[in-house]
Design a protein around this motif. Structure first.
Motif, PDB file in Angstrom:
ATOM      1  N   LEU A  92       0.822  -1.205   0.000  1.00 47.31           N
ATOM      2  CA  LEU A  92       0.000   0.000   0.000  1.00 47.31           C
ATOM      3  C   LEU A  92       0.858   1.258   0.000  1.00 47.31           C
ATOM      4  O   LEU A  92       0.473   2.296  -0.534  1.00 47.31           O
ATOM      5  N   SER A  93       2.035   1.173   0.620  1.00 48.08           N
ATOM      6  CA  SER A  93       2.909   2.347   0.675  1.00 48.08           C
ATOM      7  C   SER A  93       3.400   2.736  -0.715  1.00 48.08           C
ATOM      8  O   SER A  93       3.843   3.861  -0.933  1.00 48.08           O
ATOM      9  N   LYS A  94       3.314   1.792  -1.673  1.00 46.62           N
ATOM     10  CA  LYS A  94       3.739   2.071  -3.039  1.00 46.62           C
ATOM     11  C   LYS A  94       2.566   2.464  -3.930  1.00 46.62           C
ATOM     12  O   LYS A  94       2.725   2.612  -5.138  1.00 46.62           O
ATOM     13  N   ALA A  95       1.378   2.606  -3.347  1.00 46.21           N
ATOM     14  CA  ALA A  95       0.184   2.905  -4.136  1.00 46.21           C
ATOM     15  C   ALA A  95       0.151   4.346  -4.627  1.00 46.21           C
ATOM     16  O   ALA A  95      -0.675   4.706  -5.456  1.00 46.21           O
ATOM     17  N   GLY A  96       1.046   5.177  -4.110  1.00 49.17           N
ATOM     18  CA  GLY A  96       1.124   6.560  -4.572  1.00 49.17           C
ATOM     19  C   GLY A  96       0.083   7.477  -3.966  1.00 49.17           C
ATOM     20  O   GLY A  96      -0.250   8.507  -4.552  1.00 49.17           O
ATOM     21  N   ILE A  97      -0.471   7.118  -2.808  1.00 48.64           N
ATOM     22  CA  ILE A  97      -1.470   7.964  -2.165  1.00 48.64           C
ATOM     23  C   ILE A  97      -1.133   8.132  -0.690  1.00 48.64           C
ATOM     24  O   ILE A  97      -0.338   7.385  -0.132  1.00 48.64           O
ATOM     25  N   ASP A  98      -1.769   9.121  -0.057  1.00 57.35           N
ATOM     26  CA  ASP A  98      -1.621   9.311   1.380  1.00 57.35           C
ATOM     27  C   ASP A  98      -2.675   8.486   2.108  1.00 57.35           C
ATOM     28  O   ASP A  98      -3.801   8.347   1.640  1.00 57.35           O
ATOM     29  N   ILE A  99      -2.288   7.929   3.254  1.00 53.06           N
ATOM     30  CA  ILE A  99      -3.198   7.126   4.062  1.00 53.06           C
ATOM     31  C   ILE A  99      -3.178   7.662   5.483  1.00 53.06           C
ATOM     32  O   ILE A  99      -2.112   7.943   6.029  1.00 53.06           O
ATOM     33  N   VAL A 100      -4.363   7.831   6.088  1.00 49.57           N
ATOM     34  CA  VAL A 100      -4.435   8.287   7.469  1.00 49.57           C
ATOM     35  C   VAL A 100      -5.384   7.382   8.246  1.00 49.57           C
ATOM     36  O   VAL A 100      -6.431   6.981   7.741  1.00 49.57           O
ATOM     37  N   ALA A 101      -4.989   7.016   9.460  1.00 49.42           N
ATOM     38  CA  ALA A 101      -5.832   6.213  10.338  1.00 49.42           C
ATOM     39  C   ALA A 101      -6.291   7.094  11.493  1.00 49.42           C
ATOM     40  O   ALA A 101      -5.485   7.792  12.115  1.00 49.42           O
ATOM     41  N   ASP A 103      -7.219   6.412  14.446  1.00 47.87           N
ATOM     42  CA  ASP A 103      -6.717   6.102  15.784  1.00 47.87           C
ATOM     43  C   ASP A 103      -5.282   6.575  15.974  1.00 47.87           C
ATOM     44  O   ASP A 103      -4.818   6.735  17.098  1.00 47.87           O
ATOM     45  N   MET A 104      -4.560   6.821  14.865  1.00 47.50           N
ATOM     46  CA  MET A 104      -3.198   7.342  14.927  1.00 47.50           C
ATOM     47  C   MET A 104      -2.987   8.357  13.809  1.00 47.50           C
ATOM     48  O   MET A 104      -2.217   8.134  12.879  1.00 47.50           O
ATOM     49  N   PRO A 105      -3.676   9.485  13.848  1.00 45.88           N
ATOM     50  CA  PRO A 105      -3.630  10.436  12.730  1.00 45.88           C
ATOM     51  C   PRO A 105      -2.249  10.992  12.426  1.00 45.88           C
ATOM     52  O   PRO A 105      -1.977  11.397  11.297  1.00 45.88           O
ATOM     53  N   SER A 106      -1.364  11.019  13.423  1.00 46.64           N
ATOM     54  CA  SER A 106      -0.030  11.556  13.187  1.00 46.64           C
ATOM     55  C   SER A 106       0.954  10.491  12.735  1.00 46.64           C
ATOM     56  O   SER A 106       2.115  10.779  12.458  1.00 46.64           O
ATOM     57  N   ALA A 107       0.479   9.240  12.646  1.00 40.97           N
ATOM     58  CA  ALA A 107       1.383   8.133  12.347  1.00 40.97           C
ATOM     59  C   ALA A 107       1.135   7.535  10.975  1.00 40.97           C
ATOM     60  O   ALA A 107       1.571   6.437  10.698  1.00 40.97           O
ATOM     61  N   ASN A 108       0.411   8.247  10.119  1.00 38.46           N
ATOM     62  CA  ASN A 108       0.042   7.654   8.837  1.00 38.46           C
ATOM     63  C   ASN A 108       1.246   7.184   8.013  1.00 38.46           C
ATOM     64  O   ASN A 108       1.492   6.002   7.896  1.00 38.46           O
ATOM     65  N   ARG A 109       1.981   8.119   7.459  1.00 43.76           N
ATOM     66  CA  ARG A 109       3.110   7.732   6.616  1.00 43.76           C
ATOM     67  C   ARG A 109       4.249   7.153   7.440  1.00 43.76           C
ATOM     68  O   ARG A 109       4.999   6.310   6.978  1.00 43.76           O
ATOM     69  N   MET A 110       4.380   7.619   8.664  1.00 46.79           N
ATOM     70  CA  MET A 110       5.466   7.146   9.506  1.00 46.79           C
ATOM     71  C   MET A 110       5.353   5.651   9.748  1.00 46.79           C
ATOM     72  O   MET A 110       6.327   4.914   9.633  1.00 46.79           O
ATOM     73  N   THR A 111       4.143   5.194  10.061  1.00 51.10           N
ATOM     74  CA  THR A 111       3.953   3.785  10.375  1.00 51.10           C
ATOM     75  C   THR A 111       4.253   2.910   9.167  1.00 51.10           C
ATOM     76  O   THR A 111       4.978   1.919   9.273  1.00 51.10           O
TER      77      THR A 111
END
Length: 227
Positions: A92-101, A103-111
Motif C-alpha cells: 500500500l505504501s507504493k500505491a502513490g497515495i496518502d493514508i491516514v488512520a 486512531d493514529m492520525p499523526s502516524a500515517n506515513r510514519m507507520t
C-alpha cells in the motif's frame, strides 16, 4: 484539522457484520469525528466485507483508485482495517497515495514508512550476504562477471528506466480514469471538450493537479486503449 479530499474505507470481517452494520457504524463515526471541522470533502465511502488476512480486496482497490483519480487521501478508522500483514501494508505504501488512520492520525506515513525501512534493511542484508558469498567465491579462484561497459551506456540506461517509470505511471492513471470517461460518454458527453468539462465538473484533477483540456483527454484515452 482535516484538509482536502478523502475517500473513506470501512471493512468488516464477516457477512453478518456487513449485513447488520455491526462494526461499520463505529468505524464511520471515527472517520466523521476525525473529519469534523476544517475544509474537506468526502469523495466516497467504500465498504468491504473481507477478512484482514485476505490480500484480495476488490473494494480496497476501488478506494485506492478513487484516491488516485481525485488526488484524495484514504482514511480508515484503524490501521487494522487495512490489514494485519506487514508485507500487504508495504504494498500500500507504493500505491502513490496518502493514508491516514483515525486512531493514529499523526502516524500515517510514519507507520507504513517504518515497515518500508524494515523491508529495505532486509534487502540490504541480502545484498551484504550476496557480496560476501561472491568475495568468498573469488577467493577460491572462481572468475566473476561484472559490468564492463561504457559509463555513458549506464547513464543512457538510467534515463531510459526513468522514462519507463513515468510512462508506467501515466498508463496506470489512464487505466484508473477509463471507467469514469466511459460513464461520461454513456451520459451523452461524446466530444473531447465535453469529456474535459465533465471531468472538471466532477472535480477530478489532471496528473499535475490542473484542469482538463480536450488534448489531455485525448492523450489519456489513447493510453487507456493500450493498457
Amino acid at each position: 484539522m482535516a484538509e482536502g479530499k478523502f475517500v473513506s474505507y470501512l471493512r468488516v470481517s464477516t457477512k453478518q457484520q456487513g449485513a447488520s452494520g455491526l462494526g461499520l457504524e463505529g468505524q464511520r463515526k471515527a472517520v466523521m469525528d476525525y473529519l469534523n471541522g476544517g475544509h474537506w470533502s468526502l469523495i466516497s465511502e467504500v465498504v468491504e466485507v473481507e477478512s484482514g488476512k485476505n490480500s484480495a480486496r476488490p473494494k480496497l482497490a476501488e478506494a485506492l483508485k478513487l484516491c488516485r483519480i481525485h488526488g484524495a487521501t484514504l482514511v480508515v478508522a484503524k490501521f487494522d482495517r487495512l490489514a494485519r500483514d506487514a508485507h500487504f501494508l508495504l504494498g500500500l505504501s507504493k500505491a502513490g497515495i496518502d493514508i491516514v488512520a483515525c486512531d493514529m492520525p499523526s502516524a500515517n506515513r510514519m507507520t507504513v514508512g517504518i515497515m518500508a525501512v524494515v523491508a529495505e534493511e532486509e534487502a540490504r542484508m541480502i545484498s551484504t550476504r550476496t557480496k560476501a558469498a561472491l568475495a568468498a567465491a573469488k577467493a577460491r579462484g572462481v572468475k566473476l562477471g561484472g559490468y564492463r561497459g561504457n559509463p555513458t551506456d549506464a547513464l543512457v540506461e538510467g534515463r531510459a528506466r526513468s522514462v519507463a517509470v513515468r510512462q508506467e505511471r501515466a498508463q496506470g492513471r489512464a487505466s484508473d480514469l477509463a471507467s469514469t470517461i466511459a460513464d461520461l460518454q454513456a451520459s451523452g458527453l461524446t466530444s473531447l471538450r465535453q469529456l474535459a468539462n465533465g471531468l472538471n465538473q466532477r472535480n477530478i484533477p489532471t496528473a499535475r493537479g490542473g484542469t482538463w483540456s480536450a488534448v489531455q483527454v485525448d492523450r489519456v484515452m489513447k493510453l487507456a486503449q493500450h493498457a
